[in-house]
Design a protein around this motif. Sequence first.
Motif, PDB file in Angstrom:
ATOM      1  N   ILE A 164       0.980  -1.403  -0.063  1.00  0.00           N
ATOM      2  CA  ILE A 164       0.226   0.029   0.043  1.00  0.00           C
ATOM      3  C   ILE A 164       0.671   1.347  -0.110  1.00  0.00           C
ATOM      4  N   VAL A 165       0.628   2.214  -1.031  1.00  0.00           N
ATOM      5  CA  VAL A 165       1.325   3.470  -0.558  1.00  0.00           C
ATOM      6  C   VAL A 165      -0.382   4.857  -1.059  1.00  0.00           C
ATOM      7  N   THR A 166       0.427   5.540   0.514  1.00  0.00           N
ATOM      8  CA  THR A 166      -0.708   6.418   0.064  1.00  0.00           C
ATOM      9  C   THR A 166       0.582   7.994   0.060  1.00  0.00           C
ATOM     10  N   VAL A 167      -0.999   9.010  -0.345  1.00  0.00           N
ATOM     11  CA  VAL A 167       0.093  10.577   0.025  1.00  0.00           C
ATOM     12  C   VAL A 167      -0.208  11.026  -0.314  1.00  0.00           C
ATOM     13  N   HIS A 168      -0.590  11.873   1.424  1.00  0.00           N
ATOM     14  CA  HIS A 168      -1.022  13.208   1.450  1.00  0.00           C
ATOM     15  C   HIS A 168      -0.713  14.111   1.068  1.00  0.00           C
ATOM     16  N   ARG A 169      -1.391  14.580   2.066  1.00  0.00           N
ATOM     17  CA  ARG A 169      -1.366  16.386   0.832  1.00  0.00           C
ATOM     18  C   ARG A 169      -0.313  16.991   2.344  1.00  0.00           C
ATOM     19  N   SER A 170       0.603  16.872   3.251  1.00  0.00           N
ATOM     20  CA  SER A 170       0.660  17.166   4.110  1.00  0.00           C
ATOM     21  C   SER A 170       1.890  16.094   4.994  1.00  0.00           C
ATOM     22  N   VAL A 171       3.253  16.870   6.371  1.00  0.00           N
ATOM     23  CA  VAL A 171       3.579  15.636   6.735  1.00  0.00           C
ATOM     24  C   VAL A 171       2.581  15.474   7.978  1.00  0.00           C
ATOM     25  N   ASP A 172       2.068  16.008   8.355  1.00  0.00           N
ATOM     26  CA  ASP A 172       1.223  16.031   9.355  1.00  0.00           C
ATOM     27  C   ASP A 172       0.008  15.325   9.309  1.00  0.00           C
ATOM     28  N   ASP A 173      -0.044  15.058   7.974  1.00  0.00           N
ATOM     29  CA  ASP A 173      -1.532  14.366   7.732  1.00  0.00           C
ATOM     30  C   ASP A 173      -1.001  12.590   7.791  1.00  0.00           C
ATOM     31  N   ALA A 174      -0.275  13.380   7.306  1.00  0.00           N
ATOM     32  CA  ALA A 174       0.523  11.421   6.580  1.00  0.00           C
ATOM     33  C   ALA A 174       0.702  10.938   8.137  1.00  0.00           C
ATOM     34  N   ASP A 175       1.614  11.872   9.288  1.00  0.00           N
ATOM     35  CA  ASP A 175       1.984  11.295  11.016  1.00  0.00           C
ATOM     36  C   ASP A 175       0.245  11.362  11.463  1.00  0.00           C
ATOM     37  N   TRP A 176      -0.129  11.568  11.290  1.00  0.00           N
ATOM     38  CA  TRP A 176      -2.177  11.687  11.940  1.00  0.00           C
ATOM     39  C   TRP A 176      -2.125  10.001  11.477  1.00  0.00           C
ATOM     40  N   GLU A 177      -1.668   9.643  10.158  1.00  0.00           N
ATOM     41  CA  GLU A 177      -2.716   8.005   9.818  1.00  0.00           C
ATOM     42  C   GLU A 177      -1.788   7.393  10.766  1.00  0.00           C
ATOM     43  N   MET A 178      -0.483   7.534  11.028  1.00  0.00           N
ATOM     44  CA  MET A 178      -0.001   6.666  11.324  1.00  0.00           C
ATOM     45  C   MET A 178       0.118   6.459  13.349  1.00  0.00           C
ATOM     46  N   SER A 179      -0.109   7.799  13.451  1.00  0.00           N
ATOM     47  CA  SER A 179      -0.847   7.568  15.511  1.00  0.00           C
ATOM     48  C   SER A 179      -1.560   6.966  15.135  1.00  0.00           C
ATOM     49  N   GLU A 180      -3.321   7.181  13.947  1.00  0.00           N
ATOM     50  CA  GLU A 180      -3.777   6.058  13.791  1.00  0.00           C
ATOM     51  C   GLU A 180      -4.223   4.727  13.778  1.00  0.00           C
ATOM     52  N   THR A 181      -2.758   3.950  13.220  1.00  0.00           N
ATOM     53  CA  THR A 181      -3.150   3.092  12.381  1.00  0.00           C
ATOM     54  C   THR A 181      -2.009   2.375  14.084  1.00  0.00           C
ATOM     55  N   LEU A 182      -1.761   2.674  14.255  1.00  0.00           N
ATOM     56  CA  LEU A 182      -1.178   2.230  16.386  1.00  0.00           C
ATOM     57  C   LEU A 182      -2.272   1.925  16.917  1.00  0.00           C
ATOM     58  N   GLU A 183      -2.686   3.145  16.627  1.00  0.00           N
ATOM     59  CA  GLU A 183      -4.275   3.029  17.969  1.00  0.00           C
ATOM     60  C   GLU A 183      -5.313   2.065  17.739  1.00  0.00           C
ATOM     61  N   THR A 210       2.686   7.682   3.288  1.00  0.00           N
ATOM     62  CA  THR A 210       2.781   5.965   4.108  1.00  0.00           C
ATOM     63  C   THR A 210       2.812   4.821   2.759  1.00  0.00           C
ATOM     64  N   VAL A 211       3.401   3.938   3.304  1.00  0.00           N
ATOM     65  CA  VAL A 211       3.778   2.934   2.891  1.00  0.00           C
ATOM     66  C   VAL A 211       3.661   1.766   3.223  1.00  0.00           C
ATOM     67  N   ALA A 212       3.410   0.349   3.610  1.00  0.00           N
ATOM     68  CA  ALA A 212       2.933  -0.830   4.130  1.00  0.00           C
ATOM     69  C   ALA A 212       2.679  -1.320   3.540  1.00  0.00           C
ATOM     70  N   ASN A 218      16.468   2.427  13.552  1.00  0.00           N
ATOM     71  CA  ASN A 218      14.841   3.062  12.681  1.00  0.00           C
ATOM     72  C   ASN A 218      16.144   3.436  11.456  1.00  0.00           C
ATOM     73  N   VAL A 219      16.764   2.696  10.644  1.00  0.00           N
ATOM     74  CA  VAL A 219      17.716   3.645   9.559  1.00  0.00           C
ATOM     75  C   VAL A 219      16.847   3.750   8.447  1.00  0.00           C
ATOM     76  N   THR A 220      15.860   2.893   8.316  1.00  0.00           N
ATOM     77  CA  THR A 220      14.485   2.901   7.213  1.00  0.00           C
ATOM     78  C   THR A 220      13.975   3.837   6.936  1.00  0.00           C
ATOM     79  N   ALA A 221      13.260   4.328   7.751  1.00  0.00           N
ATOM     80  CA  ALA A 221      12.218   5.363   7.496  1.00  0.00           C
ATOM     81  C   ALA A 221      12.046   6.894   8.819  1.00  0.00           C
ATOM     82  N   GLU A 222      11.223   7.729   8.913  1.00  0.00           N
ATOM     83  CA  GLU A 222      11.419   8.867   9.662  1.00  0.00           C
ATOM     84  C   GLU A 222      10.223   8.397  10.688  1.00  0.00           C
ATOM     85  N   ASP A 223       8.757   7.481  10.682  1.00  0.00           N
ATOM     86  CA  ASP A 223       8.409   6.764  11.734  1.00  0.00           C
ATOM     87  C   ASP A 223       7.980   5.330  11.462  1.00  0.00           C
ATOM     88  N   ALA A 224       7.600   4.375  12.268  1.00  0.00           N
ATOM     89  CA  ALA A 224       7.481   3.264  11.721  1.00  0.00           C
ATOM     90  C   ALA A 224       6.604   2.198  12.492  1.00  0.00           C
TER      91      ALA A 224
END
Length: 280
Positions: free
Chosen positions: A157-176, A241-243, A206-212
């Motif tokens: 899966i590849v998702t392109v968000h409008r902003s870095v903050d938007d991508a951060d929110w997706e990561m947080s929601e996935t963890l939750e 984000t990629v998954a 973690n040397v592959t991404a800004e968040d994982a």
Amino acid sequence: MAYGRVYAKACGRAGRACCALLAGGLLLAGCSGGGDGGGKPGAAPSASDTKSPSSGATSAPAPTPAGFRFTPDPARQPKTRADAKRLALAVLAGPDSWGPDYVKGEPYLSVEDAWPVLPANCRWESAGLPSTVLYTVTAHSEVPAAGGKGLVRVTNIVTVHRSVDDADWEMSETLEEALRCPDQTLREGERITGLMSLGNPSIGLNVTAEDAINELGKYVKDGVKGEHYYGWAQSRIGQVTVAASVRGGPGRGEQDLSTSMAKSLVAMLNRVEAELEVQS
């Protein structure tokens, strides 16, 4: 994925030397010996692995791991849906990124403009694409059942968000989601049980991404005996984000599946960097 992240994005949700992946425990650090990302995973060192200097000896302090470093080129950041679609399709990995036994699933690519949501009942549903997402795409691959071993299904899966903050929110929601729903219904007759989730920001190993984020659980399907490996690995670089996700089957080794998942994820991360980073 009309029903679950693995399904919902079908209707809507290696060159790197080291990567984070799920294998047996929750988070391990996997390193390859070369540019193809094909090395086997190895456990991250613990504090007990660090030897204390002998009495009277002088020891330099251990270096602090630098973590992931990424310098985006503003001129290369996608700003329109068309830009995001081109980027997503350039980054998306197919069956060859998993290994020689993997082939395209049917259907192969997801339906556009739908998004997975996980309500309070922990049963995945599909909704419209959020306004924060420019474009998302999912590719489905598999290892057919053969030789007494069951079917394996995987997704990229590849998702392109409008902003870095938007991508951060997706990561947080996935963890939750995994914390809120350790048992999830993907669709009728298919579910995940005992799901564990762990975040890993761009520090230390973690040397592959800004968040994982890494998830590990058991996949259960009606009509298939037993519980089988389920893994989900998701990373973020910039606004992308990629998954990669895998649902195992009878006779399939967890180590092989988790290693293939890591290789596929890192292949996409390398492509994100190549597309978006400042060129030296």
